[in-house]
Enzyme design. Sequence first.
Site, short mmCIF file in Angstrom:
data_model
loop_
_atom_site.label_atom_id
_atom_site.label_comp_id
_atom_site.label_asym_id
_atom_site.label_seq_id
_atom_site.Cartn_x
_atom_site.Cartn_y
_atom_site.Cartn_z
N GLY A 88 0.80 -1.21 0.00
CA GLY A 88 0.00 0.00 0.00
C GLY A 88 0.83 1.26 0.00
O GLY A 88 0.31 2.34 0.29
N ASN B 221 4.25 3.68 -1.85
CA ASN B 221 4.51 4.42 -3.10
C ASN B 221 4.53 3.49 -4.32
O ASN B 221 3.84 3.72 -5.31
CB ASN B 221 5.84 5.16 -3.01
N HIS C 48 21.74 2.70 0.22
CA HIS C 48 21.34 3.47 1.40
C HIS C 48 22.30 3.36 2.59
O HIS C 48 22.64 4.38 3.20
CB HIS C 48 19.93 3.08 1.83
#
Length: 547
Positions: free
Chosen positions: A58, A60, A262
């Site tokens: 649910g 992006n 990241h």
Amino acid sequence: MAAHNHKEFLAGLATGAVGVSVIVGLKRLYDSMSDSFLKEGRNLKKGVRRLKILVCGGGNGAHCMAGVAGSHEEIDVKILSLFEDEAERWSNILKSNFLTVYEPLVNGGHMEISTKPKIVTNDPEKAVEGVDIVFMVVPAFAHSQYLTAIAPFIKPNTLIVGMPGQAGFEFQCINILGQKSSQLAIASFESLPWACRVDDFGKHVQLIGFKDVLGMSVVTGKECNIPFPIVDTIQDIFGKKPAINLVQNYIAINLMAKSIIHPPLMYGTWSNWDGKPVREKPLFYQGVDTKQANFLSKVSDECILTAKKIEKLRNNLKMKDVIHIFDWYKTYYHDEISDNSSLMMAMRTNAAYDGLLHPMKAVEGGFVPDFNYRYTREDIPFGLVVMKGIAELAGVATPTMDEIITWAQNKLGKEYLVNGKLIGKDLKEARAPQSFGFTTLDDLASELSPDSSRASEVSPDSSRASKFSPGPYRASEFDSLIPPDHQFSPDSSRASELSPDSSRASEVCSDSSRASPGLSRASFLPPEHQSLAPVLPGPPVPQSIRL
């Protein structure tokens, strides 16, 4: 189903059909849309039957995937969300709204496509019924939850797509799905196809940028016969961009996962942080400096050294798809980068990254970094730890990975790495090969077909039966690799654990409270994008994998 003109679009408002609205300033703008999935009237290739797909998630990416797939007349889209009341909220929103994907155009103006999924539900049985493809568009930490929920109901000859799969995805799928995996195909993308952002939950998602190329691996069960060409079909769903590059083997895709990005940037930014709040949230990618770029480059170097060592030790394993992260940016974001003179500048000038910030928490006096955000919580156990594990099996030293993992595990309160070795008490929660009982490179690669070709894996006329076949678990095959307290016999395998009455279905069925006490909330995502934290199904058990 997509309407092809505004008259049909208006009619669709009353009938519930899908509507498409193209907004451009001048006709010349239309010519610039050729790279986009949004071009009006776009269909799957002739001869491909109608497809039913399930989008899990649910956030992006799930919003964007539902809109992208919904732009096709021949595709019915279902959505499965297992977070609290998210499915109910989204379903209620769609009663009076369309899901709209918004794409700015290079020459000015913008384009929109509005679509309405067939169903948004938290009931895995309803969600999986009749689907041909399951797109797992959730963070890696949630894969276990969704796979466990759909396992009792998934049918043979279904394609499961990790988007992205992240490192170790294939192992976890086969482990949780058990013997059913021999009747399924598993595809894993190295990252999401786009940069995207939800502006208004359930209604509006902005597609910020496309990748030019995207790597994908495919594993097909020995009893599986997917009735459509896998790569061509997914490519048609995406559109011209990104172009899918079929990677030669699953070990390579694990070293290509974009979870590599990241942690080095987080470490480079915050490893010497004094603990005091900062006044503003810093830019994440477009704020990269020389120090952060250098850490990322060194981690990428270690992945390349690992790939080269594997190919040297096992010359049947072709690892040429594992490239340096700088080369990856220049290839995959060719049209988005305005200055590719260095890795740092490629990231700083990547239009797809416009405005993206470091994950931060508001406190008195400003903001502090959120080390429980997925950039560390996910990308360490389902990223760097997996890459470190592969390197360890290949005998390659990884001093930069070790430095970053050691820092990050302290921030997370976990222990994966001890004195440079993956022997920490929390390793079973990660997806490293060692977590699945593999202790040597031969264990990891022994069943890779030496003559496998990338074309034969997924072409319509491929037999698939003799290659790349994950078979059922055979207790005697890998038991010697598993500590005695982690072993179990075939009759107590994952298949018995996933019966309908003991699965997550009971936790997320339509009349459930959706917030089962047995599942903890994942506090490391923004509230509007949170998902239930996975309950890992015990120590992973290696399957007989013919990849």
